[in-house]
Design an enzyme around this catalytic site. Structure first.
Site, short mmCIF file in Angstrom:
data_model
loop_
_atom_site.label_atom_id
_atom_site.label_comp_id
_atom_site.label_asym_id
_atom_site.label_seq_id
_atom_site.Cartn_x
_atom_site.Cartn_y
_atom_site.Cartn_z
N HIS A 295 0.83 -1.22 0.00
CA HIS A 295 0.00 0.00 0.00
C HIS A 295 0.86 1.26 0.00
O HIS A 295 0.42 2.33 0.40
CB HIS A 295 -0.94 0.04 1.22
CG HIS A 295 -1.67 -1.24 1.45
ND1 HIS A 295 -2.84 -1.55 0.81
CD2 HIS A 295 -1.37 -2.31 2.24
CE1 HIS A 295 -3.26 -2.75 1.20
NE2 HIS A 295 -2.37 -3.24 2.05
N SER B 198 16.35 20.24 -15.17
CA SER B 198 15.23 21.18 -15.23
C SER B 198 15.71 22.49 -15.82
O SER B 198 16.82 22.94 -15.55
CB SER B 198 14.66 21.41 -13.82
OG SER B 198 13.79 22.52 -13.81
#
Length: 481
Positions: A154, A286
């Site tokens: 999970h 970036s």
């Protein structure tokens, strides 16, 4: 005219390999058409059609590769039929054989059989690259089979595993994909010569009702095109290859699913700073943030995998809407869907080869993140230690629960380190010193059989694959972007 003033597929310029692009090129397609026409003429001649001579077959063989595209293109503008345009163009180069090219056949003879041959070539290249990726994952798994790391269910911390064991999970799904590719290759059959609606009526006319000769033509063509002489579908209309398209693209999409799973996991691990894809010296992460090391290759795997999985719908709908013996609404869709399905798979595996060739692991971060959670994982062991010293199991279980909640609250709400060990050491009900507790917090003791499982998986599942395909093991991919 400049290539920059019109649309060009990114698969051609950025992603797919030269090998896969050639497989789906016009040259490969139309040369295969001509090989099929040669095979048909030779088979018909062998079965007694006296209007086909060895001289005609030889003439056809001479011009298999030098395709006169200009003639075919101009002819198609006139007749609006690609197969008949290429029959005409071939006949211009082979005047002696012009009258017997495509004898008895319908367009799907060259179209569908070529599709099968081309897809087989594509599957063989995919298979090779898939094994190359598995070889790199095997090497990585072996190297890191003993390194404990936090495992997640999970996406929440669960029982520890090892870095190498996680890699075998990635590899195992790819092994399943390889098995599916092998199945598709093993069961692939040519359509052979079936005529307009699959009844072989035109060939019954040619051979005066002699079914044995027609079967012999099928077998001869299959053998000449590199298939087992029995590998011709016995009862087939023109819808056969549409079903094959659907099967094959589903198999390719399975590879996309597995690679997307790997790439998603690696993107998450990059966020945790535990692992990264390769990052080159001059690479820019970036345009705005100089410090960024974005997982752009894994992002690209996910993006192309998403495209590939959605592409499965194309042959699925085409197969489901083939009215009776067939329609022609498949053609325009198929030209794009099947080629791009293979090109996308090829691109994904190229990136996978590149990424798995240089996976980066940060052992100290892996250890630190595991140790931050290990006191929670070790709570049952701590309880057993305390019981051995005379503690009450039920009482200790409740106290451990309360300490775990308190320690978790400190981590989540205060942003402070996990102090569960200190809390237990300070609780007289346990009768344990901090040193005694810490001595039991050895990550290697919590990974079960993970290292042995890695060894067994490599020895029994992967090594036989590599031994049977030695030429596929050492592969490298240099990406254009």
């Amino acid at each position: 005219m400049s290539q920059h003033d019109r649309y060009i597929s990114p698969f051609s310029t950025r992603y797919a390999s030269d090998e896969m692009q050639y497989i789906f090129s016009d040259d490969n397609k139309f040369r295969t058409w001509r090989r099929l026409w040669v095979a048909l003429a030779r088979a018909e001649m062998k079965q007694g059609l006296t209007n086909i001579t060895p001289e005609m077959v030889a003439e056809l063989e001479t011009h298999v590769d030098d395709i006169n595209y200009e003639v075919a293109i101009e002819r198609e503008k006139l007749v609006r039929h690609d197969v008949m345009s290429h029959v005409y163009a071939y006949g211009q180069q082979c005047p002696k054989a012009a009258g017997i090219i495509h004898l008895g056949a319908t367009s799907c003879y060259v179209g569908d059989n070529t599709d099968i041959i081309v897809m087989r070539q594509g599957l063989e290249l995919v298979r090779k690259k898939l094994i190359g990726v598995l070889a790199k994952l095997a090497k990585f798994a072996e190297e890191y089979k003993d390194m404990p790391c936090m495992a997640y269910t999970h996406c929440q911390p669960a029982q520890p595993t090892t870095v190498g064991k996680r890699a075998t999970l990635w590899a195992n799904e790819l092994v399943m994909d390889l098995n599916e590719i092998d199945h598709r290759l093993a069961t692939l059959q040519l359509r052979g010569v079936k005529g307009t609606t699959g009844t072989q009526a035109s060939f019954m006319e040619l051979f005066k009702g002699d079914a044995d000769k027609i079967r012999a033509v099928d077998a001869s063509i299959a053998e000449e095109m590199g298939f087992d002489c029995e590998a011709v579908i016995p009862v087939s209309g023109q819808t056969y290859s549409r079903k094959v398209d659907a099967f094959i693209l589903n198999a390719l999409a399975g590879i996309g699913q597995s690679c997307m799973k790997f790439a998603t996991d690696l993107r998450l691990l990059a966020n945790f700073k535990e692992m990264e894809e390769p990052f080159e010296k001059n690479q820019i992460g970036s345009s705005a943030m100089p410090y960024k090391r974005n997982p752009m290759r894994c992002e690209r795997i996910c993006a192309l995998s998403r495209y590939l999985m959605v592409d499965v719908l194309n042959p699925s709908f085409t197969t489901g809407t083939q009215w009776f013996e067939r329609t022609l609404d498949d053609s325009a869709n198929k030209r794009v869907a099947m080629a791009e399905g293979f090109l996308a798979t090829d691109a994904i595996l190229n990136i996978m080869l590149n990424v798995t060739d240089g996976l980066v692991v940060y052992p100290k971060v892996v250890r630190s993140r595991l140790m931050a959670e290990l006191p929670f994982m070790a709570s049952e062991n701590i309880m057993m230690q305390a019981v051995e010293k005379g503690g009450n199991r039920q009482e200790l279980h409740e106290r451990l629960r309360q300490h775990a909640i308190a320690a978790g609250k400190q981590v989540k709400e205060e942003g402070l380190p996990n102090d569960m060990v200190d809390r237990i050491a300070a609780d007289p009900a346990f009768g344990l010193t901090k040193e005694e507790i810490t001595a039991g917090l050895v990550p290697e003791n919590f990974v079960g059989r993970a290292p042995q499982q890695v060894e067994e998986f490599i020895a029994h599942i992967l090594k036989p694959i590599f031994d049977a395909n030695p030429d596929a093991v050492e592969q490298h991919a240099n990406l254009s972007v």
